[in-house]
Design an enzyme around this catalytic site. Structure first.
Site, PDB file in Angstrom:
ATOM      1  N   CYS A 225       0.849  -1.195   0.000  1.00  0.00           N
ATOM      2  CA  CYS A 225       0.000   0.000   0.000  1.00  0.00           C
ATOM      3  C   CYS A 225       0.883   1.243   0.000  1.00  0.00           C
ATOM      4  O   CYS A 225       1.624   1.481   0.946  1.00  0.00           O
ATOM      5  CB  CYS A 225      -0.911  -0.082   1.226  1.00  0.00           C
ATOM      6  SG  CYS A 225      -1.447   1.467   1.903  1.00  0.00           S
TER       7      CYS A 225
ATOM      8  N   CYS B  51       0.348   3.855   2.727  1.00  0.00           N
ATOM      9  CA  CYS B  51       0.873   3.365   4.014  1.00  0.00           C
ATOM     10  C   CYS B  51       2.349   3.730   4.145  1.00  0.00           C
ATOM     11  O   CYS B  51       2.828   4.072   5.223  1.00  0.00           O
ATOM     12  CB  CYS B  51       0.726   1.854   4.136  1.00  0.00           C
ATOM     13  SG  CYS B  51      -0.975   1.294   4.048  1.00  0.00           S
TER      14      CYS B  51
END
Lengths: 330, 105
Positions: free
Chosen positions: B29, B32
């Protein structure tokens, strides 16, 4: 892949049973549809954005900072200074009574601005008056925590125990290589996708119309089963959704055949033995009881299975080729 | 590091007492990855709080239990209970405001 000689006796029993299961034994593994002229995607020259890896100093700085943070030493001084973490106890009645109050002087956290100023210079165990939110409170410090100003130097680098890395400069070189490897890995996935796209466009692929239709229908039905948002009870909606998925699948059939072609060219071909072995491998991986044949078979759908295995093989082959292509140019 | 890597087994014990800030993230991600250094920086400045990282890909039970459908998700917890949650990358100042609300309201 797991081979029969590597299987335990229980796994081997399941393997033999799977081999003689109708849907595995009678599946049509060799399709009429096939790649008739293989396109040598490896001969393509990589575009610049796929052949350049740049590591900037900021990225290395960030790794060095991580090392510094890892080696921070916490001290517990007697009096508070800016940057400390302060654990207090509330002596006043009211909503903060008996609640641990944490202060971080210098952060100016909303609700504790006044307290962060009032706590500066106060010693552990000495009560002081201040405000939290809009409430006047009497607090007493239980503990102060201060992080030492750790410096990344050769001695600190050596504590990491990295082979051949004894100085900060050598550590920065090591970081650069680590970052480069991670970027290569990420780039190889992009190159693999690019290879596949080129292959799809330039390889000659024969699509047997009957196989194509059947695959599209089987795949659409499978996805309708998995996605239960539309059920067969609402037949009009179900059929409309099914037809839409069939149309989508028809367009994807060429990609599926291309994957089989790439996998076959890489020496991978799925027949009954490979299929049974792969299922046993999954059973082992997910720690399912080998004797639960019915349970295992309930999960096997050959359309899905073949799609997944060839997709995985293709990804693996293309990625490995992408890595070797990258080695040529980077 | 000033944070703890939690998993399905130890998560409840870690967040059971005090104030916890949980970064629910995934390996693949990109947002993230942007949040990670912000979270780590805050965690090194604020002792006495539990800064926790939870890899949602490796810990499906807690991910399901706390209905984490998008990552990164931050959980702001007091004594094991979620008081506030946010989704997406937040600037450092905003995360500190959420922590302040947890500490002083």
């Amino acid at each position: 892949m797991l081979t029969p000689d590597q299987m335990s006796s229980e796994a081997l029993v399941l393997y033999q049973r799977l081999l003689h299961t109708d849907i595995i034994a009678n599946h049509k593994y060799d399709l009429n549809s096939r790649v008739t002229k293989f396109y040598d995607y490896m001969a393509d020259e990589l575009p610049e954005e796929l052949s350049t890896i740049t590591v900037i100093e900021d990225e290395i700085d960030s790794m060095v900072e991580k090392l510094r943070l890892k080696h921070l030493i916490v001290e517990h001084p007697e009096a508070v200074a800016e940057g400390d973490s302060v654990k207090c106890k509330c002596l006043s009645d009211g909503k903060y009574h008996d609640r641990p109050i944490l202060l971080y002087p210098g952060l100016e956290l909303p609700g504790a601005e006044r307290a962060e100023k009032d706590v500066l210079g106060v010693c552990v165990g000495v009560p002081f008056d201040t405000e939290i939110g809009e409430e006047k409170v009497k607090l007493v410090i239980e503990e102060i925590s201060r992080q030492s100003n750790t410096v990344v130097n050769d001695a600190l680098v050596q504590t990491e125990g990295l082979k051949g890395v004894a100085t900060v400069e050598a550590y920065r070189d090591w970081c650069r290589k680590e970052i480069e490897e991670k970027k290569k890995e990420a780039l190889s996935e992009k190159i693999a996708a690019w290879f596949f796209q080129n292959f799809l466009e330039k390889a000659e692929i024969y699509e047997d119309e009957q196989e194509k239709q059947q695959w599209a229908i089987d795949r659409a039905k499978l996805w309708m089963e998995m996605d239960r948002s539309v059920t067969a009870e609402d037949s009009e909606k179900y059929n409309a959704e099914l037809n839409e998925r069939i149309q989508d699948n028809l367009e994807q059939f060429r990609g599926y055949i291309a994957q089989i072609g790439i996998a076959n060219a890489g020496g991978i071909h799925y027949g009954p033995e490979e299929t049974a072995a792969r299922i046993v491998e999954s059973v082992t991986l997910f720690d399912i009881d080998y004797s639960d044949y019915e349970g295992v078979m309930a999960k096997v759908n050959m359309t899905y299975f073949m799609e997944v295995v060839y997709l995985e093989c293709t990804k693996e082959i293309l990625k490995a080729n992408a890595m070797s292509k990258l080695k040529e140019v980077v | 590091m000033a944070y703890i890597d939690a998993n399905d087994k130890n998560f409840h014990d870690i967040v059971a007492k005090g104030v916890s800030v949980v970064d629910c993230y995934g390996d693949h991600c990109n947002p993230c990855r942007i949040l990670t250094p912000i979270f780590e920086e805050i965690s090194t400045k604020m002792d006495y709080l539990n800064f926790v990282k939870l890899n949602t890909e490796h810990n499906p039970e807690i991910t399901r239990e706390y209905s984490i459908y998008s990552i990164p998700t931050l959980l702001f917890m007091r004594d094991g209970e979620v008081v506030e949650r946010t989704v997406g990358v937040l600037p450092k100042e905003m995360i500190e405001e959420y922590i302040a609300a947890l500490l002083y309201e």
